[in-house]
Design a protein around this motif. Sequence first.
Motif, short mmCIF file in Angstrom:
data_model
loop_
_atom_site.label_atom_id
_atom_site.label_comp_id
_atom_site.label_asym_id
_atom_site.label_seq_id
_atom_site.Cartn_x
_atom_site.Cartn_y
_atom_site.Cartn_z
N GLU A 86 -16.97 10.15 0.64
CA GLU A 86 -15.73 10.81 0.20
C GLU A 86 -14.94 9.88 -0.72
O GLU A 86 -14.45 10.27 -1.78
CB GLU A 86 -14.92 11.16 1.46
CG GLU A 86 -13.43 11.21 1.31
CD GLU A 86 -12.75 11.39 2.66
OE1 GLU A 86 -12.32 12.52 2.90
OE2 GLU A 86 -12.64 10.44 3.46
N ASN A 87 -14.87 8.62 -0.27
CA ASN A 87 -14.17 7.59 -1.02
C ASN A 87 -14.84 7.30 -2.36
O ASN A 87 -14.19 7.21 -3.40
CB ASN A 87 -14.19 6.34 -0.13
CG ASN A 87 -13.05 5.43 -0.38
OD1 ASN A 87 -11.99 5.87 -0.81
ND2 ASN A 87 -13.24 4.15 -0.11
N LYS A 100 5.55 8.69 -5.34
CA LYS A 100 4.52 8.69 -4.29
C LYS A 100 3.14 9.04 -4.84
O LYS A 100 2.14 8.43 -4.51
CB LYS A 100 4.90 9.70 -3.21
CG LYS A 100 6.01 9.21 -2.30
CD LYS A 100 5.46 8.86 -0.93
CE LYS A 100 6.46 8.02 -0.16
NZ LYS A 100 5.84 7.13 0.80
N MET A 155 0.82 -1.23 0.00
CA MET A 155 0.00 0.00 0.00
C MET A 155 0.84 1.27 0.00
O MET A 155 0.31 2.37 -0.07
CB MET A 155 -0.91 0.02 1.23
CG MET A 155 -2.00 -1.04 1.25
SD MET A 155 -3.25 -0.78 -0.04
CE MET A 155 -4.19 0.58 0.60
N ASP A 156 2.15 1.12 0.12
CA ASP A 156 3.03 2.28 0.26
C ASP A 156 2.68 3.08 1.51
O ASP A 156 2.62 4.30 1.50
CB ASP A 156 2.96 3.18 -0.99
CG ASP A 156 4.08 4.21 -1.01
OD1 ASP A 156 5.12 3.94 -0.40
OD2 ASP A 156 3.90 5.27 -1.64
N LEU A 157 2.44 2.36 2.59
CA LEU A 157 2.10 3.01 3.85
C LEU A 157 3.12 2.68 4.94
O LEU A 157 2.84 2.81 6.12
CB LEU A 157 0.71 2.56 4.32
CG LEU A 157 -0.50 3.06 3.54
CD1 LEU A 157 -1.76 2.38 4.04
CD2 LEU A 157 -0.63 4.56 3.66
N LEU A 189 -14.60 10.16 -4.90
CA LEU A 189 -13.26 10.30 -5.46
C LEU A 189 -12.98 9.24 -6.52
O LEU A 189 -12.42 9.54 -7.57
CB LEU A 189 -12.22 10.20 -4.32
CG LEU A 189 -10.76 10.28 -4.72
CD1 LEU A 189 -10.42 11.67 -5.23
CD2 LEU A 189 -9.86 9.93 -3.53
N HIS A 190 -13.36 8.00 -6.25
CA HIS A 190 -12.92 6.91 -7.13
C HIS A 190 -13.96 6.47 -8.15
O HIS A 190 -13.63 5.75 -9.08
CB HIS A 190 -12.50 5.71 -6.28
CG HIS A 190 -11.32 5.99 -5.41
ND1 HIS A 190 -10.10 6.37 -5.92
CD2 HIS A 190 -11.18 5.99 -4.07
CE1 HIS A 190 -9.25 6.55 -4.93
NE2 HIS A 190 -9.89 6.35 -3.80
N MET A 236 -7.79 -1.36 1.73
CA MET A 236 -7.26 -2.08 2.89
C MET A 236 -8.19 -1.96 4.09
O MET A 236 -8.68 -0.87 4.41
CB MET A 236 -5.88 -1.53 3.23
CG MET A 236 -5.22 -2.27 4.37
SD MET A 236 -3.43 -2.17 4.25
CE MET A 236 -2.96 -2.90 5.81
N ARG A 273 -4.19 3.64 -4.71
CA ARG A 273 -4.76 3.36 -3.38
C ARG A 273 -6.24 3.67 -3.38
O ARG A 273 -6.67 4.66 -3.94
CB ARG A 273 -4.06 4.19 -2.32
CG ARG A 273 -2.71 3.67 -1.96
CD ARG A 273 -2.30 4.13 -0.59
NE ARG A 273 -2.01 5.54 -0.56
CZ ARG A 273 -0.82 6.05 -0.16
NH1 ARG A 273 0.12 5.24 0.22
NH2 ARG A 273 -0.64 7.33 -0.13
N GLY A 274 -7.00 2.84 -2.69
CA GLY A 274 -8.43 3.08 -2.62
C GLY A 274 -9.11 2.59 -3.88
O GLY A 274 -9.99 1.74 -3.82
N ASN A 320 -0.23 6.79 -5.16
CA ASN A 320 -1.43 7.16 -4.42
C ASN A 320 -2.69 6.98 -5.28
O ASN A 320 -3.76 6.69 -4.77
CB ASN A 320 -1.31 8.62 -3.94
CG ASN A 320 -2.38 8.97 -2.94
OD1 ASN A 320 -2.78 8.15 -2.12
ND2 ASN A 320 -2.88 10.18 -3.02
#
Lengths: 313, 326
Positions: B115-116, B81, B55-57, B119-120, B94, B88-89, B85
């Motif tokens: 919100e999620n 980065k 996840m690059d977290l 956005l996607h 996750m 992600r989502g 990003n």
Amino acid sequence: MLRYVLKRIGNIVILLIGISFIIFASLYLAPGDPAELVAGANATPDDIERVRVFLGLDKPFLVQYWIYFTNLIQGNLGTSLVTRQPVLNEIIVRLPHTLNLAFTSMLVAVIIGIPAGILSAIKKDSWLDNLISTTSLAGISVPNFWLGSMLILLFSVVLRWLPTGGMTEPFWTSLGFKQAILPSIALGMSVAASFMRVGRSAMLDVMQSDYIRTARSKGLKYSTIVVIHALRNALIPILTIFGTSFGGLLGGAIVTEQVFVINGIGTYLLTSINMRNYPAVQSTVLVIAFFFVFVNLLVDLLYVVVDPRISYE
Amino acid sequence: MAKVLDINQLVTHFTIAGKPYPVIRDLSFYVNQGETVCIVGESGCGKSVTTLAIMDLLPNNGEVVSGSIKLNEIELTKLNKKERNAFRGRDMGMIFQEPMTALNPLLTIGYQLTENIMLHRNVDKKNATEIAIHYLNVVGISNPKERLKQYPFQLSGGLRQRVMIAMVISVKPKLLIADEPTTALDVTIQKQVLNLMNKLKKDIDAGILFITHDLGVVAEIADRVIVLYAGRKVEEASVEDLFNNPKHPYTIGLMNAVPNVDSDHFEIKPIPGTFPLLTDDIKGCRFHPRCPFAMDRCRSEVPSELEYDNHHRVACFKVEEEYAHE
């Protein structure tokens, strides 16, 4: 919500009664005889005794307090021993200047302190963070009377940009704005510094929390994460320090008013203490306490706005 | 079957007191579309770090040193980065271990869901709300409309985890990562959430990477299992194969450590020794100090992963020798 507000106001009333008692008691116990002072230097012991009876100072402590208290709730803050004017009038004339100073100083603190704290947290360990942290350390260490004098020296005496003192107009007028700049920086800087430090550590805490990791895992933009997800959470500790630092601000106003020759209640309190003008001292301290408590009530109400968990507790 | 996630020779370091320590050593595995892969291991074996690396977290002191992480054939480690990003989502979502803290306490459930989605999925607020309500229904939350207005603190842990699941699947990711999603829940709620995930995995058709330390959970949800020990894969097999025929001494140890209530002599047989610290320097097989079958070779050489029958992969010299004798 309404119950919460009423409960808080009820607490405050009890608190203020307690404060009035403590102020009264501490002045009662303080050395120095106001009757002697009022009677003057040439008074005979008989004169002093007559003044004492006239002022009611011969009565037992609790009776004196009761008289003071009943007058107080009728809005009678007593008579100045120096001018023979009602203390309430004398305070009302001066209060706007102090409130003006307190407001502009708080504005300086909020505008500089909070963004700087947040910036230094999200740019942790950068040169900016170091600069802000060092500045905030300086801001906390430097006393406001020194900072005030230096500001006057630079901006009023050398550069001649701003007046050396006085606060006769409210800050939204052109003259009032010029008058407010230096004293509000002098007074607001240390508060700004504490906002920076609290803001920074609050923001660092929040940015490491699980829900920020969740927000990141959702692929939100960094700015959205900071503004929507982190800032409000970091605001809670900042609000707390806002309430408590308001007390320090009012205390600092007493000194700052001297440096900038402002005829506010700080100056009034100081001269009253020097002249043993007990009714004036009592009432001014009570007014200061009232504003401190009032601001903290506002903070408590703001908690409810910011944090939905609180009103339900 | 398309590989949703394909990890090759992943190495991850954590820097502690200025010195880098490997947390994940040469890890390779994949997750197919529609498949649930479980990673099992003790705390500290690197299973959570694997998910964070994907996840690059990773925390600031952690970094992927080498290896590749491919999501739908796209190499993630080469991206910056910001580019990462974007995945992600949308492409990988996750679910975290701690439902109590994973949701923002000051934002409503509705806000955090929509919100999620907005956005996607490129929809407006109204459509996003409808989608959110639909997915709250999917994860079995009653009165979804009311729930949208509520804050996380008004929900129980089980409900919050359902909200997290709804949040992740509402954007239809191709890869769903679940890092011990049931560990922090009561046993009865655990069962409910597991049942929910079992039901969902048929519907959403995503690849699921499921992290757990609980073999009971593995048995319920996994198609394929990867056993991780101290940052290294020691065994990989289909769930039936692993339970019927565990090969690596560590896996066998794990199985024995689960008490069997049905048997007459109720007894837990723990694996002797302790789990190595990240900073411990162990030569050879990382498991050899605790292994009852350790040989000289185990103390100096690292066993490589070999494939046996039924795609059963094991990294152990003892297993290697047994097969050589047959």
